[in-house]
Design an enzyme around this catalytic site. Structure first.
Site, PDB file in Angstrom:
ATOM      1  N   THR A  33       0.829  -1.219   0.000  1.00  0.00           N
ATOM      2  CA  THR A  33       0.000   0.000   0.000  1.00  0.00           C
ATOM      3  C   THR A  33       0.865   1.272   0.000  1.00  0.00           C
ATOM      4  O   THR A  33       0.488   2.273  -0.595  1.00  0.00           O
ATOM      5  CB  THR A  33      -0.986   0.030   1.190  1.00  0.00           C
ATOM      6  OG1 THR A  33      -0.265  -0.200   2.399  1.00  0.00           O
ATOM      7  CG2 THR A  33      -2.074  -1.017   1.039  1.00  0.00           C
ATOM      8  N   HIS A 126      -0.959 -16.412  -5.906  1.00  0.00           N
ATOM      9  CA  HIS A 126      -2.094 -15.913  -6.699  1.00  0.00           C
ATOM     10  C   HIS A 126      -1.666 -15.353  -8.044  1.00  0.00           C
ATOM     11  O   HIS A 126      -2.395 -14.580  -8.663  1.00  0.00           O
ATOM     12  CB  HIS A 126      -2.863 -14.851  -5.896  1.00  0.00           C
ATOM     13  CG  HIS A 126      -3.493 -15.410  -4.649  1.00  0.00           C
ATOM     14  ND1 HIS A 126      -3.871 -14.634  -3.583  1.00  0.00           N
ATOM     15  CD2 HIS A 126      -3.809 -16.683  -4.306  1.00  0.00           C
ATOM     16  CE1 HIS A 126      -4.388 -15.408  -2.623  1.00  0.00           C
ATOM     17  NE2 HIS A 126      -4.360 -16.655  -3.042  1.00  0.00           N
TER      18      HIS A 126
HETATM   19  P1  NAD Z   1      -6.195  -7.764   2.290  1.00  0.00           P
HETATM   20  O1  NAD Z   1      -6.546  -6.498   1.559  1.00  0.00           O
HETATM   21  O2  NAD Z   1      -7.266  -8.704   2.632  1.00  0.00           O
HETATM   22  O3  NAD Z   1      -5.466  -7.387   3.637  1.00  0.00           O
HETATM   23  C1  NAD Z   1      -4.440  -6.421   3.695  1.00  0.00           C
HETATM   24  C2  NAD Z   1      -4.189  -6.143   5.174  1.00  0.00           C
HETATM   25  O4  NAD Z   1      -3.069  -5.263   5.259  1.00  0.00           O
HETATM   26  C3  NAD Z   1      -5.370  -5.458   5.858  1.00  0.00           C
HETATM   27  O5  NAD Z   1      -5.644  -6.119   7.071  1.00  0.00           O
HETATM   28  C4  NAD Z   1      -4.865  -4.026   6.100  1.00  0.00           C
HETATM   29  O6  NAD Z   1      -5.398  -3.467   7.275  1.00  0.00           O
HETATM   30  C5  NAD Z   1      -3.370  -4.234   6.192  1.00  0.00           C
HETATM   31  N1  NAD Z   1      -2.554  -3.081   5.775  1.00  0.00           N
HETATM   32  C6  NAD Z   1      -2.716  -2.312   4.666  1.00  0.00           C
HETATM   33  N2  NAD Z   1      -1.731  -1.393   4.581  1.00  0.00           N
HETATM   34  C7  NAD Z   1      -0.950  -1.568   5.691  1.00  0.00           C
HETATM   35  C8  NAD Z   1       0.223  -0.920   6.189  1.00  0.00           C
HETATM   36  N3  NAD Z   1       0.808   0.086   5.527  1.00  0.00           N
HETATM   37  N4  NAD Z   1       0.752  -1.354   7.365  1.00  0.00           N
HETATM   38  C9  NAD Z   1       0.172  -2.378   8.058  1.00  0.00           C
HETATM   39  N5  NAD Z   1      -0.921  -3.049   7.617  1.00  0.00           N
HETATM   40  C10 NAD Z   1      -1.474  -2.644   6.450  1.00  0.00           C
HETATM   41  O7  NAD Z   1      -5.029  -8.441   1.466  1.00  0.00           O
HETATM   42  P2  NAD Z   1      -4.602  -9.959   1.366  1.00  0.00           P
HETATM   43  O8  NAD Z   1      -4.709 -10.629   2.685  1.00  0.00           O
HETATM   44  O9  NAD Z   1      -3.295  -9.940   0.665  1.00  0.00           O
HETATM   45  O10 NAD Z   1      -5.715 -10.611   0.430  1.00  0.00           O
HETATM   46  C11 NAD Z   1      -6.147  -9.954  -0.732  1.00  0.00           C
HETATM   47  C12 NAD Z   1      -5.891 -10.706  -2.036  1.00  0.00           C
HETATM   48  O11 NAD Z   1      -5.975  -9.733  -3.083  1.00  0.00           O
HETATM   49  C13 NAD Z   1      -4.499 -11.260  -2.143  1.00  0.00           C
HETATM   50  O12 NAD Z   1      -4.589 -12.607  -2.121  1.00  0.00           O
HETATM   51  C14 NAD Z   1      -3.948 -10.765  -3.489  1.00  0.00           C
HETATM   52  O13 NAD Z   1      -4.003 -11.811  -4.444  1.00  0.00           O
HETATM   53  C15 NAD Z   1      -4.883  -9.714  -3.977  1.00  0.00           C
HETATM   54  N6  NAD Z   1      -4.355  -8.321  -4.000  1.00  0.00           N
HETATM   55  C16 NAD Z   1      -3.052  -8.083  -4.299  1.00  0.00           C
HETATM   56  C17 NAD Z   1      -2.567  -6.791  -4.324  1.00  0.00           C
HETATM   57  C18 NAD Z   1      -1.113  -6.571  -4.684  1.00  0.00           C
HETATM   58  O14 NAD Z   1      -0.547  -7.392  -5.387  1.00  0.00           O
HETATM   59  N7  NAD Z   1      -0.492  -5.505  -4.207  1.00  0.00           N
HETATM   60  C19 NAD Z   1      -3.396  -5.719  -4.002  1.00  0.00           C
HETATM   61  C20 NAD Z   1      -4.765  -5.996  -3.690  1.00  0.00           C
HETATM   62  C21 NAD Z   1      -5.221  -7.310  -3.687  1.00  0.00           C
END
Ligand code: NAD
Length: 253
Positions: A33, A126
Site C-alpha cells: 500500500t 495468486h
Molecule cells: P487484504 O486487503 O485482505 O489485507 C491487507 C491487510 O493489510 C489489511 O488487514 C490491512 O489493514 C493491512 N494493511 C494495509 N496497509 C498496511 C500498512 N501500511 N501497514 C500495516 N498493515 C497494512 O489483502 P490480502 O490478505 O493480501 O488478500 C487480498 C488478495 O488480493 C491477495 O490474495 C492478493 O491476491 C490480492 N491483491 C493483491 C494486491 C497486490 O498485489 N499488491 C493488491 C490488492 C489485492
C-alpha cells in the site's frame, strides 16, 4: 504477545530475526500500500469499488472478460508507477544476507522481484498481474499486446495460438491454486524457524493456512498488520503497526 509500542516491538522483532536461521516471509496486499497500490479490504480498497469477477464468469462471458480487462487497464498507471516499499526492501536485505531461502506472497504486483529477490525464490500463490497468459494453452503475452488488441476491436482478445481467452497471469476466485507453488510454500513453511506474516488480513484460503502450518511445524510466528487478524492468538509476536515503520529499521544501506 501483542507489542505495546512500536519501539519495543521492533526491538523484539530484531532479536527474533537475529536468533533465526531460516526466515520465511508471507506477504499480502498491505506490504504494497505504501507504493500506492490499494489493498482489497481497507476502506478505499479494491473490493469496496469492484466485486471480483470469478473465474467461471470470466470463461463464460465476453462481457466479463471485457470488464476484467477494462479494470486492469484502469489500474495500469498505478502498477507501472509502483516501486518497492520499505517492507519489500527490508525483506530483500534479509534475503541478501542469506536468511531467507524463499518468500511466499499473495501479491500479484511483482514488487518482490523488483526489490532484488530472484524470481525463482518468490512463490506467487495468486500469480502475477504484470503479464497475461492464455487459459487454454498457457501461451503468455505482454500487457501492451492485449491493450492494442483491445483498443483495435473493443474486446478482450483470444489466444493467437489456440483461440481460448487471454487473462492476466493471476489466480481468480474459483480458479485452481497452482500446485507447484502450493507445494513449495508448504515445504518452506514446514522448514523455517521464523515465519513472518506481513500485511495480510489472513482471510483468503488456502493461502491463510501457511502461517498456522509453520507454527504447527515448530516455527515462531510473527504477524505484522495494522488491524487484528483471526490468527493473532497463535502468534508469538503481533506488531499492529504500519509495515513501513516496523520494517524500515531492517532496510540497511
Ligand atoms: P487484504 O486487503 O485482505 O489485507 C491487507 C491487510 O493489510 C489489511 O488487514 C490491512 O489493514 C493491512 N494493511 C494495509 N496497509 C498496511 C500498512 N501500511 N501497514 C500495516 N498493515 C497494512 O489483502 P490480502 O490478505 O493480501 O488478500 C487480498 C488478495 O488480493 C491477495 O490474495 C492478493 O491476491 C490480492 N491483491 C493483491 C494486491 C497486490 O498485489 N499488491 C493488491 C490488492 C489485492
Amino acid at each position: 504477545m501483542i507489542a505495546a509500542d512500536l519501539r519495543s516491538g521492533v526491538e523484539r522483532l530484531g532479536d527474533m530475526i537475529a536468533q533465526a536461521s531460516t526466515i520465511v516471509p508471507f506477504t499480502g496486499a498491505g506490504i504494497s500500500t505504501e507504493s500506492g497500490i490499494p489493498d482489497f479490504r481497507s476502506p478505499g480498497g479494491l473490493w469496496t469499488s469492484n466485486r471480483p469477477i470469478p473465474f467461471d464468469e470470466f470463461i463464460a462471458s465476453q462481457d466479463a472478460r471485457d470488464e476484467a480487462w477494462r479494470r486492469r487497464f484502469a489500474m495500469e498507471a498505478t502498477f507501472a508507477a509502483a516501486t518497492p516499499t520499505r517492507g519489500h526492501r527490508a525483506l530483500a536485505a534479509l534475503y541478501k544476507a542469506g536468511k531467507i531461502p524463499g518468500l511466499i506472497t499473495q501479491n500479484i504486483d511483482n514488487l518482490h522481484q523488483a526489490s532484488g529477490i530472484k524470481p525463482a525464490d518468490v512463490i506467487e500463490l495468486h500469480g502475477n498481474t504484470t503479464y497475461a497468459c492464455c487459459i487454454g494453452c498457457t501461451k503468455c503475452y505482454e500487457l501492451a499486446w492485449v491493450k492494442s488488441e483491445f483498443d483495435a476491436s473493443g474486446h478482450a482478445p483470444s489466444c493467437t495460438r489456440c483461440g481460448e481467452p487471454v487473462k492476466t497471469a493471476t489466480i481468480s476466485f474459483g480458479q485452481a491454486m497452482p500446485e507447484e507453488e502450493m507445494q513449495r510454500a508448504a515445504e518452506l513453511s514446514e522448514s523455517c524457524d521464523l515465519f513472518l506474516a506481513i500485511g495480510s488480513s489472513l482471510v483468503v484460503w488456502p493461502a491463510a493456512g501457511f502461517p498456522l502450518l509453520a507454527k504447527r511445524s515448530g516455527a515462531r510466528l510473527v504477524i505484522i498488520n495494522n488491524e487484528p487478524t483471526d490468527q493473532d492468538e497463535h502468534a508469538d509476536l503481533v506488531l499492529r503497526f504500519d509495515i513501513g515503520e516496523t520494517l524500515g529499521p531492517f532496510v540497511g544501506n
